[in-house]
Design a protein around this motif. Structure first.
Motif, PDB file in Angstrom:
ATOM      1  N   ALA A  11      -2.492  -3.371   2.448  1.00  0.00           N
ATOM      2  CA  ALA A  11      -3.611  -4.091   1.836  1.00  0.00           C
ATOM      3  C   ALA A  11      -4.235  -3.259   0.720  1.00  0.00           C
ATOM      4  O   ALA A  11      -4.611  -3.785  -0.332  1.00  0.00           O
ATOM      5  CB  ALA A  11      -4.652  -4.446   2.891  1.00  0.00           C
ATOM      6  N   GLY A  12      -4.321  -1.948   0.933  1.00  0.00           N
ATOM      7  CA  GLY A  12      -4.866  -1.070  -0.083  1.00  0.00           C
ATOM      8  C   GLY A  12      -3.995  -1.044  -1.328  1.00  0.00           C
ATOM      9  O   GLY A  12      -4.506  -1.043  -2.457  1.00  0.00           O
ATOM     10  N   LEU A  13      -2.682  -1.034  -1.148  1.00  0.00           N
ATOM     11  CA  LEU A  13      -1.775  -1.041  -2.297  1.00  0.00           C
ATOM     12  C   LEU A  13      -1.943  -2.322  -3.113  1.00  0.00           C
ATOM     13  O   LEU A  13      -1.904  -2.294  -4.349  1.00  0.00           O
ATOM     14  CB  LEU A  13      -0.325  -0.898  -1.829  1.00  0.00           C
ATOM     15  CG  LEU A  13       0.064   0.422  -1.157  1.00  0.00           C
ATOM     16  CD1 LEU A  13       1.529   0.400  -0.775  1.00  0.00           C
ATOM     17  CD2 LEU A  13      -0.238   1.606  -2.069  1.00  0.00           C
ATOM     18  N   ARG A  14      -2.139  -3.439  -2.417  1.00  0.00           N
ATOM     19  CA  ARG A  14      -2.301  -4.713  -3.134  1.00  0.00           C
ATOM     20  C   ARG A  14      -3.596  -4.749  -3.941  1.00  0.00           C
ATOM     21  O   ARG A  14      -3.691  -5.477  -4.933  1.00  0.00           O
ATOM     22  CB  ARG A  14      -2.279  -5.877  -2.132  1.00  0.00           C
ATOM     23  CG  ARG A  14      -0.891  -6.180  -1.566  1.00  0.00           C
ATOM     24  CD  ARG A  14      -0.871  -7.511  -0.853  1.00  0.00           C
ATOM     25  NE  ARG A  14      -1.690  -7.491   0.351  1.00  0.00           N
ATOM     26  CZ  ARG A  14      -1.228  -7.196   1.559  1.00  0.00           C
ATOM     27  NH1 ARG A  14       0.052  -6.889   1.720  1.00  0.00           N
ATOM     28  NH2 ARG A  14      -2.029  -7.206   2.614  1.00  0.00           N
ATOM     29  N   LYS A  43      -6.254   4.516  -3.836  1.00  0.00           N
ATOM     30  CA  LYS A  43      -6.523   5.504  -4.880  1.00  0.00           C
ATOM     31  C   LYS A  43      -5.283   6.320  -5.215  1.00  0.00           C
ATOM     32  O   LYS A  43      -5.115   6.777  -6.357  1.00  0.00           O
ATOM     33  CB  LYS A  43      -7.662   6.424  -4.456  1.00  0.00           C
ATOM     34  CG  LYS A  43      -9.015   5.720  -4.350  1.00  0.00           C
ATOM     35  CD  LYS A  43     -10.102   6.699  -3.934  1.00  0.00           C
ATOM     36  CE  LYS A  43     -11.457   6.012  -3.871  1.00  0.00           C
ATOM     37  NZ  LYS A  43     -12.538   6.943  -3.451  1.00  0.00           N
ATOM     38  N   HIS A  44      -4.418   6.501  -4.246  1.00  0.00           N
ATOM     39  CA  HIS A  44      -3.191   7.265  -4.485  1.00  0.00           C
ATOM     40  C   HIS A  44      -2.264   6.509  -5.427  1.00  0.00           C
ATOM     41  O   HIS A  44      -1.663   7.115  -6.330  1.00  0.00           O
ATOM     42  CB  HIS A  44      -2.498   7.561  -3.161  1.00  0.00           C
ATOM     43  CG  HIS A  44      -3.262   8.512  -2.292  1.00  0.00           C
ATOM     44  ND1 HIS A  44      -3.015   9.875  -2.257  1.00  0.00           N
ATOM     45  CD2 HIS A  44      -4.287   8.285  -1.423  1.00  0.00           C
ATOM     46  CE1 HIS A  44      -3.843  10.441  -1.402  1.00  0.00           C
ATOM     47  NE2 HIS A  44      -4.622   9.508  -0.879  1.00  0.00           N
ATOM     48  N   LEU A  45      -2.133   5.207  -5.230  1.00  0.00           N
ATOM     49  CA  LEU A  45      -1.306   4.424  -6.130  1.00  0.00           C
ATOM     50  C   LEU A  45      -1.920   4.377  -7.525  1.00  0.00           C
ATOM     51  O   LEU A  45      -1.201   4.474  -8.527  1.00  0.00           O
ATOM     52  CB  LEU A  45      -1.125   3.000  -5.577  1.00  0.00           C
ATOM     53  CG  LEU A  45      -0.309   2.041  -6.463  1.00  0.00           C
ATOM     54  CD1 LEU A  45       1.074   2.616  -6.766  1.00  0.00           C
ATOM     55  CD2 LEU A  45      -0.197   0.669  -5.804  1.00  0.00           C
ATOM     56  N   GLU A  46      -3.231   4.237  -7.607  1.00  0.00           N
ATOM     57  CA  GLU A  46      -3.892   4.200  -8.912  1.00  0.00           C
ATOM     58  C   GLU A  46      -3.730   5.528  -9.648  1.00  0.00           C
ATOM     59  O   GLU A  46      -3.506   5.554 -10.871  1.00  0.00           O
ATOM     60  CB  GLU A  46      -5.375   3.863  -8.727  1.00  0.00           C
ATOM     61  CG  GLU A  46      -5.615   2.440  -8.241  1.00  0.00           C
ATOM     62  CD  GLU A  46      -7.050   2.161  -7.874  1.00  0.00           C
ATOM     63  OE1 GLU A  46      -7.418   0.980  -7.725  1.00  0.00           O
ATOM     64  OE2 GLU A  46      -7.834   3.127  -7.722  1.00  0.00           O
ATOM     65  N   ALA A  47      -3.819   6.638  -8.907  1.00  0.00           N
ATOM     66  CA  ALA A  47      -3.622   7.948  -9.520  1.00  0.00           C
ATOM     67  C   ALA A  47      -2.198   8.103 -10.018  1.00  0.00           C
ATOM     68  O   ALA A  47      -1.958   8.589 -11.131  1.00  0.00           O
ATOM     69  CB  ALA A  47      -3.947   9.051  -8.512  1.00  0.00           C
ATOM     70  N   TRP A  48      -1.237   7.695  -9.205  1.00  0.00           N
ATOM     71  CA  TRP A  48       0.170   7.793  -9.602  1.00  0.00           C
ATOM     72  C   TRP A  48       0.460   6.902 -10.805  1.00  0.00           C
ATOM     73  O   TRP A  48       1.187   7.314 -11.726  1.00  0.00           O
ATOM     74  CB  TRP A  48       1.058   7.411  -8.425  1.00  0.00           C
ATOM     75  CG  TRP A  48       2.520   7.398  -8.767  1.00  0.00           C
ATOM     76  CD1 TRP A  48       3.370   8.473  -8.801  1.00  0.00           C
ATOM     77  CD2 TRP A  48       3.308   6.263  -9.114  1.00  0.00           C
ATOM     78  NE1 TRP A  48       4.629   8.073  -9.159  1.00  0.00           N
ATOM     79  CE2 TRP A  48       4.621   6.725  -9.352  1.00  0.00           C
ATOM     80  CE3 TRP A  48       3.024   4.908  -9.239  1.00  0.00           C
ATOM     81  CZ2 TRP A  48       5.658   5.860  -9.720  1.00  0.00           C
ATOM     82  CZ3 TRP A  48       4.045   4.051  -9.608  1.00  0.00           C
ATOM     83  CH2 TRP A  48       5.355   4.515  -9.844  1.00  0.00           C
TER      84      TRP A  48
END
Length: 209
Positions: free
Chosen positions: A16-19, A178-183
């Motif tokens: 859900a966070g990734l979406r 936040k990890h996906l957004e940072a990447w």
């Protein structure tokens, strides 16, 4: 992933966070097949940054995708983001989640001998995670420079130098947005897209003419 009723709630929360992640419009992000042997549960995303591309996904996937390359710009950077989850945890990961990433971009050939190239690439990763307040531990990775020279019937091709960063880290929780957004920001940095986060070192004249 099949029957989601059998998926642990911690992994569902991570999905859900990734979406919900917000990424730059220049970045094309699509789900790709996830590795099946690294962890009981996994999800993988592929990303690319195309010069002159319009926001939104390409009209097709797979081999036919190449047919649309001329209409969607030159590839500046590409990468993969893989989220692994093992409910039993892993001593190697120091946790139940592990993020594994890969980024590749083409640079100017004269950058190949820059001794700081690898350390700058690693700095981009660390700074991106810190900028997005993406808590992590047990991070590790390798930066590789790849020089491609052509000979014979291909001798007229321009020599190229690529930078590859392979890295992994353990997020502090199952909140991985936040990890996906940072990447995603890091992929754009590799592609040479401004602006860079404050304090991040830049490599000048990275992009081919």
């Amino acid at each position: 992933m099949g029957d989601l009723s059998q998926v642990p709630p911690e992994f569902l929360n991570a999905l859900a966070g990734l979406r919900q992640a917000r990424c730059r419009n220049e970045l094309r992000l699509d789900e790709i097949p996830a590795p099946s042997r690294l962890a009981p549960y996994a999800v993988a995303l592929g990303a690319e940054v195309l010069q002159g591309a319009q926001p939104g996904p390409l009209p097709v996937h797979g081999p036919a995708r190449a047919a649309f390359r001329d209409d969607h710009g030159e590839e500046l950077a590409t990468g993969r983001f893989i989220l692994l989850y093992d409910p039993d945890g892993s001593e190697v990961w120091d946790g139940t989640f592990r993020i594994v990433t890969y980024i590749r971009a083409q640079l100017e050939p004269d950058m190949g001998n820059d001794a700081l190239l690898g350390s700058v690439a690693w700095t981009w990763l660390v700074e991106a995670l810190q900028t997005h307040d993406a808590g992590y531990r047990s991070a590790g990775g390798t930066a590789t420079r790849i020089l491609s020279e052509s000979y014979g019937s291909l001798a007229d091709r321009v020599d190229t130098i690529d930078i590859e960063l392979r890295a992994s880290w353990t997020p502090d929780s199952d909140s991985v947005q936040k990890h996906l957004e940072a990447w995603a920001d890091m992929v754009c940095t590799f592609a040479g897209l401004p602006p860079l986060p404050e304090g991040v070192a830049a490599l000048p004249n990275r992009r081919r003419n």
